[in-house]
Design an enzyme around this catalytic site. Sequence first.
Site, short mmCIF file in Angstrom:
data_model
loop_
_atom_site.label_atom_id
_atom_site.label_comp_id
_atom_site.label_asym_id
_atom_site.label_seq_id
_atom_site.Cartn_x
_atom_site.Cartn_y
_atom_site.Cartn_z
N VAL A 162 55.74 -11.98 13.11
CA VAL A 162 54.78 -10.93 12.78
C VAL A 162 55.15 -9.71 12.90
O VAL A 162 56.01 -9.45 13.78
CB VAL A 162 53.40 -11.39 13.37
CG1 VAL A 162 52.87 -12.59 13.02
CG2 VAL A 162 53.35 -11.01 14.95
N SER A 163 54.79 -8.84 12.31
CA SER A 163 55.01 -7.26 12.33
C SER A 163 56.45 -6.71 12.46
O SER A 163 57.28 -7.25 11.25
CB SER A 163 54.35 -6.67 13.83
OG SER A 163 54.48 -5.40 13.98
N ASN A 164 57.23 -6.49 13.38
CA ASN A 164 58.63 -6.27 13.39
C ASN A 164 59.38 -7.65 13.04
O ASN A 164 60.39 -7.75 12.67
CB ASN A 164 59.22 -5.54 14.44
CG ASN A 164 58.71 -3.94 14.36
OD1 ASN A 164 58.25 -3.64 13.28
ND2 ASN A 164 59.24 -3.12 15.55
#
Length: 614
Positions: free
Chosen positions: A273-275
């Site tokens: 998730v995210s980066n």
Amino acid sequence: MNIPRSVTLLCAALPLLSGCVSVASAAKRSPSAAAPVFEQWRETRHRGNDDLLTAGLGLDALRSTTAPAFANPAQPNAEEARRRAIWSSWRGIADLTPGGGFGEVYGNLHAAPGREFSAYARIPGARQPHRVLLQVPDNFDPQRRCLVATASSGSRGIYGAISVAGSWSLARGCAVVYTDKGAGSDYYDLDAKAGFQADGTPASQGALAFVPTDAEASHGVAFKHAHSGDNPEADWGRHLVQAVQFGLQALDRAYPQSAPFTPANTRTLGAGVSNGGGAVLRAAEIEGDWFDAMVAGEPNVSVAGAPPLYDFVTQSALLMPCALLAIDDLPQPPMQAQAAPAWTQRCSILKSAGLVQGEDTAAQAQSARQQLADAGLSEAALRAGTFSTGFDLWRAIAATYASAYGRYGAGEHPCAYSYSAAAADGKPGRATAEVRASWWSEASGIPPGSGVVLVDGNAAQSADDPLRGLNCLRALASGDDAGAKRVRAGIADAAAKAPRRGLPIVVIHGIDDGLVPISMTSDRYVPLARAAGAQIAYWRVANGQHFDSLLAFPDYRKRYVPLLPYMFAALDQVWDHLEDPARALPQDALIQPTPRAEAPLQRAQLSIPAVSGR
């Protein structure tokens, strides 16, 4: 992107689990890339009161706002450092509040006894190593071998994705391999000349995980994302592939009688998730059958030819404090009544600098809001960006990424920002041994937070030019000087390319995401992937913002739903398809869930998409 640990709640790809070895062998061929050499190998056992998933803490201790104690606060042992790191990683990502549903409606918190293998890895040409770590549960079956590869969200340490990939994979008896993707919490105290060893304990000598170049000539605090000189984002995909390579080598060590473990005979998934989601998509573009499928949540991914996320971050750092005054019903915290005076002052300063128009605060705020809308930010995303604005995250992120993109070292920031330990009064000073000892376990990978502050070297000119530092960061995205060209080159190196054909991918993104806006990331990436013939499903989640952990605040859980349930559901559906191709892969979905407010979350409220054949 990231959220500093100073705000207590701040804020994988799953290599496909093996259905059976023969199925995986028939589906894939072995990639031909040379196997990297890993250093500082460690093997530890985690059973009884010290399992893989929660370090023996369990749900109640993970919910506690009190960190697990160090017997000697200045010198924790490896077991203590690990336990606190796992506690911090869970709290930074997942919503563990009573009624939030984790461990009941979705996710897993059951104890998982097993072993860990860890090492330092290095991308070819990189100045600094990074961490990789494999968790192998005791119920891993070499005859149904499966591996999940994940990268930490934000800039977090090696356990940064444990609530995502660890929770999902260990429950299925699959091994999970983590990478900090060249960032992480291996801070280095430039004054004390001290960093962290392979086991997470502080030290001033030996094989430290990060020692910045020219450390003798600098002061303050250095951290890997900003000061490694390697621009880790450009290599996120290679970091994740290298994690798979490490995981396979570690499985050879764990089960020598069943070796070799290869991509051809081991089902491998990528998830994050995210980066970490960005790392998943960057790994998807690398040639070779490293993965059977990928699931990327709220990915930080920039597409060549479109404005990069750095452009949005620096614009938000300047304008959003003023723009939010034009939006009603903002989520709290931060408390709008307390923030309004500073935001009003920002409007006035922007007006004086010619960056907004209007003769009063209301008109100036509307001008700032319109500029962000013209850049592609929806009102919902602007509203969700209140948290990042209130805690000055835009500036913290911009300062770190500028340094990373330009491959700068400690003391070289192009806009005169630096980092220091905080003294008792909150001003720059020297770190105590006790504060320094907590960094590896608790730091988010981007200061401020955990006793480290962001120091603005432009402060001396702040009376005459209060926006000097922010304008400098903004100019790096569009200027013509050497520093701007250097930063833009780093941004270009980090742009995503189309994934390889035939690889199943699921992208999940909250429509209200205020930190990694969907309009600037996934909405651009998915068409790029499809134009190249990718096999991709896109789940857009209404009432979804970036940080599940913020649902601990009552006002946030009245507005938003967690995104981790959709990660787990997508992984379940991809897994089922790999087990039985008659079960369909996930398809595109516009998901309309209902926030739980103060009632316990029910699965029906999530409106998780179903697939045919189930």
